[in-house]
Design an enzyme around this catalytic site. Structure first.
Site, short mmCIF file in Angstrom:
data_model
loop_
_atom_site.label_atom_id
_atom_site.label_comp_id
_atom_site.label_asym_id
_atom_site.label_seq_id
_atom_site.Cartn_x
_atom_site.Cartn_y
_atom_site.Cartn_z
N GLU A 93 0.77 -1.29 -0.03
CA GLU A 93 -0.10 0.21 -0.12
C GLU A 93 0.85 1.13 0.02
OE1 GLU A 93 -2.53 -0.55 3.41
OE2 GLU A 93 -3.81 -1.89 2.02
N GLU A 151 -6.79 -8.08 -0.12
CA GLU A 151 -7.11 -7.95 1.12
C GLU A 151 -8.58 -7.64 1.31
OE1 GLU A 151 -4.69 -5.78 4.05
OE2 GLU A 151 -2.87 -5.85 2.62
C1 GLA Z 1 -4.06 -2.92 5.02
C2 GLA Z 1 -2.69 -3.53 5.13
C3 GLA Z 1 -2.76 -4.50 6.15
C4 GLA Z 1 -3.53 -4.45 7.35
C5 GLA Z 1 -4.80 -4.19 6.98
C6 GLA Z 1 -5.78 -3.99 8.19
O1 GLA Z 1 -4.78 -3.52 4.11
O2 GLA Z 1 -2.01 -3.60 3.98
O3 GLA Z 1 -1.42 -5.00 6.69
O4 GLA Z 1 -3.06 -3.62 8.12
O5 GLA Z 1 -5.10 -3.03 6.20
O6 GLA Z 1 -7.30 -3.73 7.81
#
Ligand code: GLA
Length: 673
Positions: free
Chosen positions: A151, A306
């Site tokens: 991210e 995710e």
């Molecule tokens: C993001 C991050 C993860 C985690 C999630 C929690 O997607 O990439 O490492 O922290 O958020 O929602």
């Protein structure tokens, strides 16, 4: 670019950190993963400190064991490059890697993603790390894909260190050549902000009043490029060492800091962290729009890398996904083009800040609703395998432009209430509710594939857009745009001669004045006769353009204020096609019938008629149609299937005619064209 489409299977799994648990837990994880049908896990995302405890020591053995265990159990690895979290020794030894905020204050080591994207030391040492990982695992049977960083830019949107400021000045020098050219292009004479030497130039840091908006725009472009360089540096190493292994990085949901259309060129496939709020009032179109954006970035299927199995831990109050919602939302992802379903996280952590984030295996263990739902979803998923690679059918496109998103919101006035995404959502949701699927496209994509192109709030018109959209309409297409469009060029300079600037001929009008409305104020649209579907009066809010028509025909007029009776919605015939202008933000009660009619004029019909809250989307491939029906209601509904025989991929039964769908239930039906 590595050839990766279609993906070999529908991926299912989650973020996996067995190194955070006693060693024996891994055997238990393998048992549970097999039970659930997990075929891919994301590993090694934040483990730089565990791989390199100091600059001279490397400790890969624990990661070897994870990879070997995964391979022995037939599970693939989405292998993180571990560059997202820098070790403490790195900050201590090379403080230049720490980013600086807009007040000039440095960040300190202590969480994650705390690095200056332009630090040469960060670039050098992260490149070494990526090379070591790639060399070590390049032939490992568990390796399926690379997960670059994590991210990017999420935590440190902008860095204001000396290193970055110097780089920004170089970037501007390369862009403009001479200070005077930059002064002219950005209009730095305004408030006497002229620059005469490059080292006078500052990024938009803490200052007494508003910063020049053109500078702000180019600063955002610059930062976007800096983060792209970080990703590309990793990607180049990975491609050199493993040319066959696909590369991705997780993009963010509703994230505007980066221009993801540019980023799409870097990676082999798009993946996203998707965390819509499960609160009851959230609109089911919210996730659909995000999926449509992700699919649109590369015009191909993507991966939900995710999702939350149930609740997250970072909202004010973290609402659970109610029973069935994880499955429904995953199927919604599949309907909109996702070919993979991974979750954050596999096993609930027992330390740190994400202890109370949901997991596929919660603290209570396998005897839980969440794990049982995962098992059901994971076991059913292979039955949908034939959907992989199929295209989502859309004849309507909505234009999204990140530069436009940035500028339209940061320009002081006419109203601080202007929210680009909310305006996009108004149009997307109206079509969503009519079961008309939309692609989300950049301003420079070929429009000829579509019958209707909608560009809400297209404040910035970039070179080439006018010609492309005029050609599209002249040859029979329909274009729809709204208030505050056609206002500035790509440097945020207002087009002289009035809005909608380069779009005036196409739309057949000029904007004489505009008025921003206080949040509690409403105006109304009164329909003229003769527009099928919409009649009578509808509410409108936020903004009113006061128009002079220069060829366009009025479809509706304002019902209130000193411009009562002046046109509020217009249409202009241009060549073979039509261009609509919506001069205010109308209530959904207007947008739904209006857009339905605009689509109908072009022969674009809804996928099918459904009860309220039931979404219908089609993916198609090789003459086969996959009809997804998604019941977002917490109640059962009856629905009439479109004509024909439909094969239910999950129950493997034939269906036709009238069927029942349970609360938050889905149907994934195959039919022939
Ligand atoms: C993001 C991050 C993860 C985690 C999630 C929690 O997607 O990439 O490492 O922290 O958020 O929602």
């Amino acid at each position: 670019m590595t050839q990766v489409q279609p993906l070999p299977e529908l991926y299912f799994g989650g973020d996996y950190t067995p190194e955070h648990f006693p060693r024996e837990v891994m055997a238990e994880d393998m048992r549970l993963m097999k039970q659930a049908g997990v075929n891919l896990v994301t590993i090694n995302v934040f483990s730089w400190a565990q791989l390199q405890p100091n600059e001279d020591t490397w400790t890969f053995e624990w990661l070897d064991e994870i990879m070997d265990t995964l391979a022995a159990n037939g599970i693939g690895a989405d292998m993180g490059t571990a560059t997202a979290s820098t070790p403490a020794w790195l900050a201590k030894k090379y403080p230049e890697i720490l980013p600086v905020d807009e007040k000039g204050l440095p960040f300190h080591h202590g969480s994650r993603q705390t690095f200056n994207p332009n630090s040469p030391k960060y670039r050098q040492l992260s490149a070494l790390l990526v090379r070591k990982i790639a060399e070590r695992y390049k032939d490992h049977p568990a390796l399926r894909m690379w997960h670059v960083n994590n991210e990017l830019s999420h935590q440190v949107n902008y860095d204001y260190s000396e290193i970055t400021i110097r780089k920004f000045r170089e970037w501007c020098k390369a862009r403009f050549g001479a200070c005077e050219k930059m002064n002219q292009t950005w209009g730095l004479h305004f408030w006497g902000n002229n620059i005469y030497e490059w080292d006078e130039l500052m990024p938009p840091m803490r200052t007494a009043h508003q910063v020049n908006t053109s500078l702000l725009l180019d600063w955002k472009r610059f930062t976007n490029e800096c983060y792209m360089e970080v990703a590309k540096a990793e990607i180049d190493i990975l491609r050199e060492i493993t040319p066959e292994i696909p590369i991705t990085t997780n993009f963010l949901y509703e994230f505007k800091t980066l221009d993801y259309f540019q980023w799409a060129e870097l990676v082999d496939f798009i993946s996203v962290s998707s965390f819509p709020d499960p609160k009851v009032a959230s609109h089911p179109g919210e996730a659909a729009l995000s999926h449509d954006i992700m699919r649109g970035l590369k015009d191909r299927p993507f991966v939900l890398l995710e999702q939350a199995p149930s609740q997250v831990n970072w909202r004010l109050a973290n609402v659970n996904k109610k029973p069935g919602v994880m499955r429904l939302w995953s199927h919604q992802g599949l309907a909109h083009g996702s070919d993979g379903f991974l979750f954050f996280q596999w096993r609930a952590s027992v330390h740190g800040s994400e202890k109370f984030h949901s997991a596929m295996v919660p603290h209570v263990g396998e005897n839980s609703r969440v794990f049982r739902e995962m098992v059901q979803f994971g076991q059913e998923l292979p039955q949908c395998k034939e959907v992989i690679g199929s295209r989502v059918k859309a004849d309507v496109a909505i234009v999204l432009d990140y530069n436009n998103w940035w500028t339209v919101e940061f320009t002081p006035g006419p109203t601080a209430l202007l929210d680009y995404l909310e305006n996009l959502k108004a149009y997307h949701y109206a079509l969503f509710e009519e079961n008309v699927t939309t692609d989300i496209i950049p301003v420079d994509r070929d429009f000829s594939r579509y019958k209707v192109v909608i560009a809400p709030l297209l404040y910035m018109i970039k070179p080439g857009f006018k010609e492309a959209v005029e050609k599209f309409v002249a040859t029979g297409g329909t274009f729809v745009t709204t208030f505050f469009s056609g206002v500035v060029n790509e440097f945020d300079e207002v087009f002289s001669g009035g809005y909608p600037g380069p779009l005036s001929d196409l739309l057949g009008l000029k904007v004489e004045e505009f008025e921003a409305m206080k949040p509690y104020v409403r105006n109304s649209l009164i329909m003229n006769d003769g527009f099928p579907g919409a009649s009578g009066e509808y509410e409108s809010s936020l903004w009113c353009d006061i128009l002079q028509l220069q060829g366009a025909k009025s479809l509706a007029v304002y019902g209130d204020d000193y411009f009562k009776g002046r046109p509020a919605v217009t249409v202009n015939t241009f060549g073979e096609g039509r261009a609509y202008y919506v001069a205010t933000l109308p209530d959904p009660a207007f947008l739904r019938p209006f857009l339905k009619q605009v689509c109908a004029e072009q022969g674009v019909d809804p996928v099918c008629e459904t009860p309220t809250g039931v979404e219908a989307v089609v993916r198609e491939q090789d003459g086969r149609r996959y009809l997804f029906l998604l019941n977002h209601n917490y109640a059962a509904v009856d629905i009439t299937l479109p004509d024909g025989n439909w094969f239910d991929l999950i129950t493997e039964k034939m269906m036709m005619g009238r069927v029942s769908m349970g609360s938050v239930e889905t149907l994934i039906l195959k039919g022939d064209d």
